[in-house]
Design a protein around this motif. Structure first.
Motif, PDB file in Angstrom:
ATOM      1  N   GLU A   1      39.583 -21.395  20.856  1.00  0.00           N
ATOM      2  CA  GLU A   1      40.291 -21.857  22.008  1.00  0.00           C
ATOM      3  C   GLU A   1      40.527 -23.246  22.136  1.00  0.00           C
ATOM      4  OE1 GLU A   1      37.560 -19.608  21.972  1.00  0.00           O
ATOM      5  OE2 GLU A   1      38.872 -17.881  22.860  1.00  0.00           O
ATOM      6  N   ASP A   2      39.365 -23.928  21.759  1.00  0.00           N
ATOM      7  CA  ASP A   2      39.624 -25.624  21.755  1.00  0.00           C
ATOM      8  C   ASP A   2      40.522 -26.104  20.908  1.00  0.00           C
ATOM      9  OD1 ASP A   2      37.891 -25.747  24.033  1.00  0.00           O
ATOM     10  OD2 ASP A   2      36.223 -26.400  22.835  1.00  0.00           O
ATOM     11  N   TRP A   3      40.241 -25.403  19.358  1.00  0.00           N
ATOM     12  CA  TRP A   3      41.382 -25.613  18.622  1.00  0.00           C
ATOM     13  C   TRP A   3      42.589 -25.391  18.802  1.00  0.00           C
ATOM     14  CZ3 TRP A   3      44.451 -22.171  16.168  1.00  0.00           C
ATOM     15  CH2 TRP A   3      45.107 -22.871  14.938  1.00  0.00           C
TER      16      TRP A   3
ATOM     17  N   HIS B   1      38.054 -38.025   8.507  1.00  0.00           N
ATOM     18  CA  HIS B   1      36.756 -37.695   8.872  1.00  0.00           C
ATOM     19  C   HIS B   1      35.507 -38.150   7.904  1.00  0.00           C
ATOM     20  CE1 HIS B   1      36.723 -34.617   5.425  1.00  0.00           C
ATOM     21  NE2 HIS B   1      37.956 -34.580   5.688  1.00  0.00           N
ATOM     22  N   VAL B   2      35.793 -39.089   7.091  1.00  0.00           N
ATOM     23  CA  VAL B   2      34.739 -39.739   6.186  1.00  0.00           C
ATOM     24  C   VAL B   2      34.792 -41.067   6.870  1.00  0.00           C
ATOM     25  CG1 VAL B   2      35.540 -38.187   4.237  1.00  0.00           C
ATOM     26  CG2 VAL B   2      36.301 -40.543   4.550  1.00  0.00           C
ATOM     27  N   VAL B   3      35.240 -41.783   7.880  1.00  0.00           N
ATOM     28  CA  VAL B   3      35.064 -42.966   8.385  1.00  0.00           C
ATOM     29  C   VAL B   3      34.678 -42.876   9.810  1.00  0.00           C
ATOM     30  CG1 VAL B   3      36.690 -43.770   6.652  1.00  0.00           C
ATOM     31  CG2 VAL B   3      37.354 -43.253   8.719  1.00  0.00           C
ATOM     32  N   PRO B   4      34.232 -43.755  10.285  1.00  0.00           N
ATOM     33  CA  PRO B   4      33.962 -43.812  11.987  1.00  0.00           C
ATOM     34  C   PRO B   4      35.367 -43.381  12.754  1.00  0.00           C
ATOM     35  CG  PRO B   4      32.792 -45.563  10.925  1.00  0.00           C
ATOM     36  CD  PRO B   4      33.698 -45.021  10.074  1.00  0.00           C
TER      37      PRO B   4
ATOM     38  N   VAL C   1      42.127 -34.593   9.560  1.00  0.00           N
ATOM     39  CA  VAL C   1      40.849 -34.699  10.636  1.00  0.00           C
ATOM     40  C   VAL C   1      40.278 -33.538  10.577  1.00  0.00           C
ATOM     41  CG1 VAL C   1      41.840 -36.679  11.857  1.00  0.00           C
ATOM     42  CG2 VAL C   1      42.427 -34.223  12.370  1.00  0.00           C
ATOM     43  N   LEU C   2      38.886 -33.405  11.220  1.00  0.00           N
ATOM     44  CA  LEU C   2      38.285 -32.349  11.598  1.00  0.00           C
ATOM     45  C   LEU C   2      38.974 -31.742  13.035  1.00  0.00           C
ATOM     46  CD1 LEU C   2      34.529 -33.208  10.902  1.00  0.00           C
ATOM     47  CD2 LEU C   2      36.424 -31.799   9.056  1.00  0.00           C
ATOM     48  N   ALA C   3      38.568 -30.362  13.474  1.00  0.00           N
ATOM     49  CA  ALA C   3      39.020 -30.052  14.491  1.00  0.00           C
ATOM     50  C   ALA C   3      38.741 -30.848  15.710  1.00  0.00           C
ATOM     51  CB  ALA C   3      38.603 -28.426  14.667  1.00  0.00           C
ATOM     52  N   ARG C   4      37.523 -31.221  15.739  1.00  0.00           N
ATOM     53  CA  ARG C   4      37.008 -32.232  16.782  1.00  0.00           C
ATOM     54  C   ARG C   4      37.568 -33.567  16.974  1.00  0.00           C
ATOM     55  NH1 ARG C   4      34.363 -36.580  15.651  1.00  0.00           N
ATOM     56  NH2 ARG C   4      33.375 -36.870  13.641  1.00  0.00           N
ATOM     57  N   GLN C   5      38.437 -33.806  15.828  1.00  0.00           N
ATOM     58  CA  GLN C   5      39.041 -35.090  15.873  1.00  0.00           C
ATOM     59  C   GLN C   5      40.474 -34.978  16.126  1.00  0.00           C
ATOM     60  OE1 GLN C   5      37.661 -36.059  11.971  1.00  0.00           O
ATOM     61  NE2 GLN C   5      36.935 -37.869  12.611  1.00  0.00           N
ATOM     62  N   LEU C   6      41.008 -33.784  16.552  1.00  0.00           N
ATOM     63  CA  LEU C   6      42.449 -33.658  16.996  1.00  0.00           C
ATOM     64  C   LEU C   6      42.843 -34.562  18.125  1.00  0.00           C
ATOM     65  CD1 LEU C   6      42.685 -29.918  16.247  1.00  0.00           C
ATOM     66  CD2 LEU C   6      44.062 -31.734  15.084  1.00  0.00           C
ATOM     67  N   GLY C   7      42.081 -34.924  18.950  1.00  0.00           N
ATOM     68  CA  GLY C   7      42.497 -35.859  19.968  1.00  0.00           C
ATOM     69  C   GLY C   7      42.898 -37.178  19.274  1.00  0.00           C
ATOM     70  N   LEU C   8      41.942 -37.665  18.463  1.00  0.00           N
ATOM     71  CA  LEU C   8      42.367 -38.918  17.632  1.00  0.00           C
ATOM     72  C   LEU C   8      43.835 -38.655  17.289  1.00  0.00           C
ATOM     73  CD1 LEU C   8      38.915 -39.647  16.258  1.00  0.00           C
ATOM     74  CD2 LEU C   8      39.910 -40.751  18.137  1.00  0.00           C
TER      75      LEU C   8
ATOM     76  N   GLY D   1      44.607 -28.520  10.871  1.00  0.00           N
ATOM     77  CA  GLY D   1      43.697 -29.213  11.678  1.00  0.00           C
ATOM     78  C   GLY D   1      42.155 -28.755  11.398  1.00  0.00           C
ATOM     79  N   VAL D   2      42.000 -28.234  10.335  1.00  0.00           N
ATOM     80  CA  VAL D   2      40.450 -27.760   9.918  1.00  0.00           C
ATOM     81  C   VAL D   2      39.654 -27.031  10.839  1.00  0.00           C
ATOM     82  CG1 VAL D   2      38.603 -28.758   8.614  1.00  0.00           C
ATOM     83  CG2 VAL D   2      40.710 -29.949   8.608  1.00  0.00           C
ATOM     84  N   PRO D   3      40.332 -25.797  11.139  1.00  0.00           N
ATOM     85  CA  PRO D   3      39.563 -24.992  12.061  1.00  0.00           C
ATOM     86  C   PRO D   3      38.290 -24.565  11.464  1.00  0.00           C
ATOM     87  CG  PRO D   3      41.464 -23.907  11.312  1.00  0.00           C
ATOM     88  CD  PRO D   3      41.339 -25.202  10.556  1.00  0.00           C
ATOM     89  N   ASP D   4      37.294 -24.329  12.642  1.00  0.00           N
ATOM     90  CA  ASP D   4      35.946 -23.743  12.047  1.00  0.00           C
ATOM     91  C   ASP D   4      35.971 -22.274  12.191  1.00  0.00           C
ATOM     92  OD1 ASP D   4      33.461 -23.073  11.554  1.00  0.00           O
ATOM     93  OD2 ASP D   4      32.404 -24.215  13.273  1.00  0.00           O
ATOM     94  N   ILE D   5      36.657 -21.616  11.026  1.00  0.00           N
ATOM     95  CA  ILE D   5      36.983 -20.254  11.076  1.00  0.00           C
ATOM     96  C   ILE D   5      35.850 -19.401  10.876  1.00  0.00           C
ATOM     97  CG2 ILE D   5      38.088 -18.471   9.995  1.00  0.00           C
ATOM     98  CD1 ILE D   5      40.374 -20.503   9.149  1.00  0.00           C
ATOM     99  N   ALA D   6      34.804 -19.925  10.086  1.00  0.00           N
ATOM    100  CA  ALA D   6      33.375 -19.182   9.854  1.00  0.00           C
ATOM    101  C   ALA D   6      32.749 -18.851  11.346  1.00  0.00           C
ATOM    102  CB  ALA D   6      32.519 -20.061   8.898  1.00  0.00           C
ATOM    103  N   SER D   7      32.940 -19.939  12.260  1.00  0.00           N
ATOM    104  CA  SER D   7      32.078 -19.534  13.420  1.00  0.00           C
ATOM    105  C   SER D   7      32.889 -18.826  14.380  1.00  0.00           C
ATOM    106  CB  SER D   7      31.916 -21.086  14.006  1.00  0.00           C
ATOM    107  OG  SER D   7      32.900 -21.837  14.526  1.00  0.00           O
ATOM    108  N   GLY D   8      34.156 -18.871  14.046  1.00  0.00           N
ATOM    109  CA  GLY D   8      34.953 -18.052  15.021  1.00  0.00           C
ATOM    110  C   GLY D   8      35.528 -18.719  16.380  1.00  0.00           C
TER     111      GLY D   8
END
Length: 278
Positions: free
Chosen positions: A178-180, A112-115, A142-149, A168-175
């Motif tokens: 479903e996508d994760w 998640h620190v590289v392209p 990876v970040l949750a948005r990169q789980l497809g990668l 998979g680094v879920p965004d728990i703070a935002s709640g």
């Protein structure tokens, strides 16, 4: 007893950590002596060192320094996960060199620190494929948005054993859930992937999180991967962002209170010891 599969040691006098300047809360040393003291109080009976994204020129130095802790009398250190650069042509020689050290148990490249394109190149994937039949693992960070990668990389390397860091680094703070959840379920269908339930309190709201906030993420990861493909990690000192190692250990024990003894033993220690042949 817990086996900690995700310990970061920080020694700013010996190694260069370029990223720490941007994360003031973590920009301090984390010594093995302090960790060992706290681990003994919390029932942690062994650990692996996880690379800390040092400057590229310091990668081998970090690996060798942490591997040197394995042989110390009464040391909790059982092995190291080394940093690496699979996107570079020198990876093959780097791998061959480190295969000679039995303390090296696997490798990680923080993605998640590289392209996003870095992990999709033929060179990157071919280099990761070099790990097959070696007994060495590759941690996916990876970040949750990169789980497809992550799924794409795994599908190109079906004979390599992968370990997904931090659920998979879920965004728990935002709640967001479903996508994760769906991405985790899809990745878990690959039998060569393990999940590391490690320090996810760092991704909750630091001022107000409660056990109920992290429970869905903890439980879904465990259910998706099953009792034999999950391992535990502290992610110290990053877990200090969510209350610290003692808080994370207590949360883990509370969330597994209803598990069977074999299920708890698997997460706490047995799965990691089997996976990394410790």
């Amino acid at each position: 007893m817990l086996f900690d599969s995700h310990l970061h040691l920080i020694d700013r006098d010996s190694l260069d950590y370029p990223w720490l300047a941007d994360v003031e809360a973590l920009n301090r040393d984390n010594t093995f002596e302090n960790y060992s003291r706290d681990a003994a109080r919390l029932g942690i009976g062994g650990c692996l060192h996880m690379e800390v994204d040092v400057a590229e020129s310091d990668i081998q130095k970090e690996t060798d320094m942490r591997a040197g802790l394995v042989g110390r009398p009464d040391s909790l250190m059982r092995g190291v996960i080394s940093s690496c650069r699979p996107e570079e042509n020198g990876f093959a020689a780097f791998l061959e060199h480190n295969r000679q050290n039995p303390a090296v148990k696997g490798f990680r490249r923080v993605l998640h620190v590289v392209p996003d394109e870095v992990s999709t190149t033929a060179l990157f994937r071919d280099n990761i494929n070099r790990l097959k039949n070696t007994g060495l693992t590759f941690d996916i960070c990876v970040l949750a948005r990169q789980l497809g990668l992550a799924k794409q990389l795994v599908d190109h390397c079906p004979d390599v054993t992968f370990v997904l860091d931090h659920c998979g680094v879920p965004d728990i703070a935002s709640g967001r859930f479903e996508d994760w959840r769906d991405s985790i379920s899809e990745l878990a269908r690959r039998p060569n992937v393990f999940a590391k339930i490690s320090g996810i309190v760092a991704y909750a709201d630091p001022g107000s999180w409660a056990l109920a906030d992290i429970r869905p993420y903890f439980e879904h990861t465990a259910e998706a991967f099953g009792p034999e493909r999950i391992v535990w990690g502290s992610d110290i000192p990053v877990c200090n962002l969510g209350g610290g190692m003692a808080t994370w250990v207590a949360a883990t024990q509370a969330l597994t209170a209803g598990w069977s003894i074999p299920e708890r033993d698997g997460l706490y220690s047995a799965n990691a010891r089997k996976l990394w042949q410790i």
